[in-house]
Write an enzyme that holds these catalytic residues in place. Sequence first.
Site, mmCIF file in Angstrom:
data_model
loop_
_atom_site.group_PDB
_atom_site.id
_atom_site.type_symbol
_atom_site.label_atom_id
_atom_site.label_comp_id
_atom_site.label_asym_id
_atom_site.label_seq_id
_atom_site.Cartn_x
_atom_site.Cartn_y
_atom_site.Cartn_z
ATOM 1 N N SER A 36 0.787 -1.233 0.000
ATOM 2 C CA SER A 36 0.000 0.000 0.000
ATOM 3 C C SER A 36 0.820 1.285 0.000
ATOM 4 O O SER A 36 0.249 2.369 -0.127
ATOM 5 C CB SER A 36 -0.959 0.019 1.188
ATOM 6 O OG SER A 36 -2.142 -0.667 0.869
ATOM 7 N N LYS A 52 0.263 3.838 -2.742
ATOM 8 C CA LYS A 52 -0.709 4.940 -2.699
ATOM 9 C C LYS A 52 -0.035 6.308 -2.623
ATOM 10 O O LYS A 52 -0.631 7.326 -3.000
ATOM 11 C CB LYS A 52 -1.664 4.737 -1.527
ATOM 12 C CG LYS A 52 -2.573 3.519 -1.676
ATOM 13 C CD LYS A 52 -3.512 3.381 -0.488
ATOM 14 C CE LYS A 52 -4.491 2.225 -0.650
ATOM 15 N NZ LYS A 52 -3.860 0.909 -0.485
ATOM 16 N N SER A 99 -5.774 3.992 4.124
ATOM 17 C CA SER A 99 -5.316 3.036 3.118
ATOM 18 C C SER A 99 -6.504 2.525 2.310
ATOM 19 O O SER A 99 -6.721 1.324 2.163
ATOM 20 C CB SER A 99 -4.569 1.866 3.767
ATOM 21 O OG SER A 99 -3.801 1.167 2.795
#
Length: 541
Positions: free
Chosen positions: A201, A204, A379
């Site tokens: 993640s 991102k 997230s």
Amino acid sequence: MVRVTDAVRPRLARAAGIVRPRLARVAATARPRVARLTRVAKPQLARLTATGPNARSWQYGAGAATVGLALAAGVVTVAGPWDSTGQRTAERDRATALERTGGGDHGRTADSSRTSDTAAGAPRPAPSAASVLVGLGGGGADVVVKSAPNALPTGAGVASVLTPLLADPVLGARHAAAVVDVATGRRLYGAGAGTGLTPASTTKIATAVAALSAMGGEHRLTTRTVLEPDTRELVLVGGGDPTLTARDDDGAGWAGLRTLAASTAAALKKRGLTHVTLSYDTTLYAGSEVHPIGPNGNLARVTALSADEGRPDDSTSGPVTRVPDPAADATRTFAAFLKADGITTTPPGPSKATTRAKSLASVSSPPLSVLVERMLTNSDNDIAEALARHTALATGVRADFAGGGAAVRARLRKLGLPTAGVRIMDGSGLDRQDRITANLLTALLVKAADPARPDLRPVLTGLPVAGFTGTLADRYADGAAGVVRAKTGTLTGVNALAGTVVDQDGRLLAFAFLAAGTTDPGAAQAALDRAATALAGCGCR
């Protein structure tokens, strides 16, 4: 204000015991420099707020900029973000988090990306903390450097702290790390920093920078209704807003289907229509709606029309089985709202609005800057995939998974960021084929702090705050709470952490830690947290 229960008070007191001594120490060394920094900051702040790109978004954080510059010299490294009432927002969020049960982490399921509820319930954007608004003035960073030459961290100092910690076997067979002094842009540490590893993640961060640079922080995503002439066909046109909600708006500012239905019904009645054929248009996006990893509770089908991220319950984050067809489900809910407002419809089906269709009503998302903060804090995979597709649309690339990833990488390359060894296949980091380097992650964070790029500041203000918000709400309780802000990343065998930390001398450092081949995710996570805490605890000279 949050009610602090007897159960919470001892933990807050313990956290305060950690914070107060550091604050006192840092404040004592910083006071002589505050006036000088403030004099330097004010003229530059005035210029930026008046002429900088995306002026309205910049004004959102302008009030904290002078404090941020002073903080770079070490004035308030642990004070945390403040809300409009003067209450320390992070403390309020933490008090709430301590009263909640349940997880702030869906990484406990296999092959997932981490996410969390915000402490106060529904996902909200992270507050803009003064501690990340550092070096915003043209001369601000130079003043910091010159005012405390002996306080500059050194590569040798950082290496002496990090090398033994990152050698921990729980970090797996391969790992990479980088640390950069944000004010100077100087790399202080690198270990395999140019090697692309699975980022999970932390991808991102790249998605956020690309989206903001392509569209600007004030860009909004619009869902609308149109009426086809002579056919009485009402088309609900998806605008790719991942925050569109069918729930009652509690003042959070998210676009609502109920509001859209009320406005649409009023417009139809003005035309003498109380019964229409209802259709929905999802053609803004292209390609498959299903992520290459297949159906996964961490992500709904990626479609230009959905409500509440296709969640069938009242959840706002975390893994849950999504509705099988988010667009059809959202349109059925919309039909029910229309019926309550006196408009009956046929059962909805897919269609495409023609260029002759007449606009009836629309609702828009909050600004992109707010969406970016929500995505990073929690997230949020659904927002991430939507922003990758909108980046593709904004740059003339096919709006599918591959196109979104290609568009993100192209934007980063255009910004002059190091993309060698980088492969981006999606916007969320759920794709295990993604490869990102520690060099790129730290460069993204430094770019977001660039005085010339205030439009990218939400990348920093959206990072979860250690011990307080988002995916770090339940971490660092007895460590660097409040001074580490970082994006987490977790897949099976992968642990990552990238963000910023304020060290003992008030220096803002960007760091990125990537680990592959981990077998104990809890132990690996703890090892990365120890590394970030060590950076916060040292002057590294």
